[in-house]
Write a protein that holds these residues in place. Structure first.
Motif, PDB file in Angstrom:
ATOM      1  N   MET A 172       0.844  -1.191   0.000  1.00  0.00           N
ATOM      2  CA  MET A 172       0.000   0.000   0.000  1.00  0.00           C
ATOM      3  C   MET A 172       0.876   1.236   0.000  1.00  0.00           C
ATOM      4  O   MET A 172       1.829   1.344   0.772  1.00  0.00           O
ATOM      5  N   TYR A 173       0.548   2.183  -0.871  1.00  0.00           N
ATOM      6  CA  TYR A 173       1.254   3.460  -0.957  1.00  0.00           C
ATOM      7  C   TYR A 173       0.251   4.541  -0.564  1.00  0.00           C
ATOM      8  O   TYR A 173      -0.791   4.685  -1.216  1.00  0.00           O
ATOM      9  N   VAL A 174       0.549   5.304   0.485  1.00  0.00           N
ATOM     10  CA  VAL A 174      -0.441   6.254   0.969  1.00  0.00           C
ATOM     11  C   VAL A 174       0.234   7.441   1.644  1.00  0.00           C
ATOM     12  O   VAL A 174       1.244   7.291   2.335  1.00  0.00           O
ATOM     13  N   ASN A 175      -0.314   8.643   1.420  1.00  0.00           N
ATOM     14  CA  ASN A 175       0.225   9.802   2.126  1.00  0.00           C
ATOM     15  C   ASN A 175      -0.552  10.026   3.424  1.00  0.00           C
ATOM     16  O   ASN A 175      -1.634   9.463   3.629  1.00  0.00           O
ATOM     17  N   ALA A 176       0.003  10.856   4.285  1.00  0.00           N
ATOM     18  CA  ALA A 176      -0.570  11.033   5.621  1.00  0.00           C
ATOM     19  C   ALA A 176      -1.973  11.639   5.567  1.00  0.00           C
ATOM     20  O   ALA A 176      -2.830  11.306   6.392  1.00  0.00           O
ATOM     21  N   ARG A 177      -2.217  12.507   4.589  1.00  0.00           N
ATOM     22  CA  ARG A 177      -3.547  13.108   4.471  1.00  0.00           C
ATOM     23  C   ARG A 177      -4.593  12.050   4.144  1.00  0.00           C
ATOM     24  O   ARG A 177      -5.660  11.996   4.764  1.00  0.00           O
ATOM     25  N   SER A 178      -4.306  11.214   3.180  1.00  0.00           N
ATOM     26  CA  SER A 178      -5.236  10.162   2.795  1.00  0.00           C
ATOM     27  C   SER A 178      -5.389   9.121   3.896  1.00  0.00           C
ATOM     28  O   SER A 178      -6.479   8.580   4.114  1.00  0.00           O
ATOM     29  N   LEU A 179      -4.289   8.849   4.604  1.00  0.00           N
ATOM     30  CA  LEU A 179      -4.344   7.877   5.696  1.00  0.00           C
ATOM     31  C   LEU A 179      -5.255   8.380   6.813  1.00  0.00           C
ATOM     32  O   LEU A 179      -5.991   7.597   7.426  1.00  0.00           O
ATOM     33  N   ARG A 180      -5.242   9.679   7.063  1.00  0.00           N
ATOM     34  CA  ARG A 180      -6.151  10.262   8.051  1.00  0.00           C
ATOM     35  C   ARG A 180      -7.608  10.055   7.629  1.00  0.00           C
ATOM     36  O   ARG A 180      -8.470   9.758   8.460  1.00  0.00           O
ATOM     37  N   HIS A 181      -7.877  10.219   6.339  1.00  0.00           N
ATOM     38  CA  HIS A 181      -9.242  10.011   5.846  1.00  0.00           C
ATOM     39  C   HIS A 181      -9.655   8.550   6.043  1.00  0.00           C
ATOM     40  O   HIS A 181     -10.786   8.266   6.468  1.00  0.00           O
ATOM     41  N   PHE A 182      -8.738   7.644   5.728  1.00  0.00           N
ATOM     42  CA  PHE A 182      -8.994   6.217   5.936  1.00  0.00           C
ATOM     43  C   PHE A 182      -9.296   5.931   7.399  1.00  0.00           C
ATOM     44  O   PHE A 182     -10.276   5.253   7.733  1.00  0.00           O
ATOM     45  N   PHE A 183      -8.486   6.466   8.292  1.00  0.00           N
ATOM     46  CA  PHE A 183      -8.691   6.253   9.722  1.00  0.00           C
ATOM     47  C   PHE A 183     -10.018   6.853  10.181  1.00  0.00           C
ATOM     48  O   PHE A 183     -10.720   6.276  11.016  1.00  0.00           O
ATOM     49  N   GLY A 184     -10.350   8.034   9.649  1.00  0.00           N
ATOM     50  CA  GLY A 184     -11.585   8.692  10.052  1.00  0.00           C
ATOM     51  C   GLY A 184     -12.819   7.838   9.793  1.00  0.00           C
ATOM     52  O   GLY A 184     -13.795   7.884  10.555  1.00  0.00           O
TER      53      GLY A 184
END
Length: 227
Positions: A172-184
């Protein structure tokens, strides 16, 4: 209880890579965690210490200024997740991508399976009975796979018979902004159990590496639940 079931596999994650400032930037104290705040200072041409940048990270997040979080990219190797989970995971489209193991090109004769948690069932006896059913059907799926294989059927057709509990793996390749959305979305109490489990595994890992970029989400997830 799941460990003795037919070809059971539990999830694992491994951080493969993370954005690292250049040697020049590292020499002045910039770290992967402070990179968002450091670059965000461009707007006011301000300066700050390492501690100042950690505080600024939190302020930027609270202000909704999240573009700078895209400065930090993570690469994870994830194993022991189901095809069912993959179907949910890939609905996240922006700032995230994957390389999955191909069921067209990789033989499935040694494939593993993901068994449900069944945490909502109170009776251990009932849980064992349910697991026996899953165990039986997973064995049958592999028997059918071998039967079709002997008939010359290709992987791309045989995979159609595999249950969604079939195990897969991915980078998985993910930036911190997108990872926050995933976590949310996926740390929420209403999230499906398997992807929520994965979200917590990833969350705990990034919290050990860049806590100021994610720590506010833990409180939010404990308080919220979508209807």
């Amino acid at each position: 209880m799941r460990k003795d079931l037919f070809r059971n596999e539990e999830p694992q994650i491994k951080l493969i890579g993370m954005t690292t400032p250049t040697e020049e930037m590292a020499e002045i104290g910039i770290t992967p965690e402070t990179l968002p705040a450091y670059t965000a200072r461009q707007s006011h041409e301000s300066e700050g210490t390492y501690e100042d940048d950690l505080k600024l990270n939190k302020k930027l997040i609270s202000w909704g200024h999240h573009a700078c979080l895209e400065a930090v990219q993570f690469v994870y190797y994830v194993t022991g997740v189901s095809k069912s989970l993959a179907g949910q995971w890939t609905r996240h489209r922006i700032g995230i991508g994957w390389t999955f193991r191909s069921t067209r090109y990789v033989k499935a004769n040694k494939n593993m399976f993901i068994y449900p948690a069944l945490e909502y069932l109170d009776s251990e006896e009932t849980v064992r009975t349910v697991y026996d059913v899953y165990d039986r059907e997973h064995r049958r799926a592999m028997d059918v796979y071998e039967e079709l294989k002997k008939l010359g059927v290709r992987n791309q057709e045989m995979r159609r018979l595999m249950p969604v509990g079939w195990s897969t793996s991915a980078y998985m390749y993910v930036n911190a902004r997108s990872l926050r959305h995933f976590f949310g979305l996926r740390l929420d109490k209403s999230a499906e159990w398997e992807i929520r489990r994965l979200a917590y595994m990833l969350f705990n890992d990034v919290m050990a590496k860049a806590p100021t970029l994610f720590e506010d989400l833990l409180e939010e997830s404990a308080q919220s639940s979508h209807p």
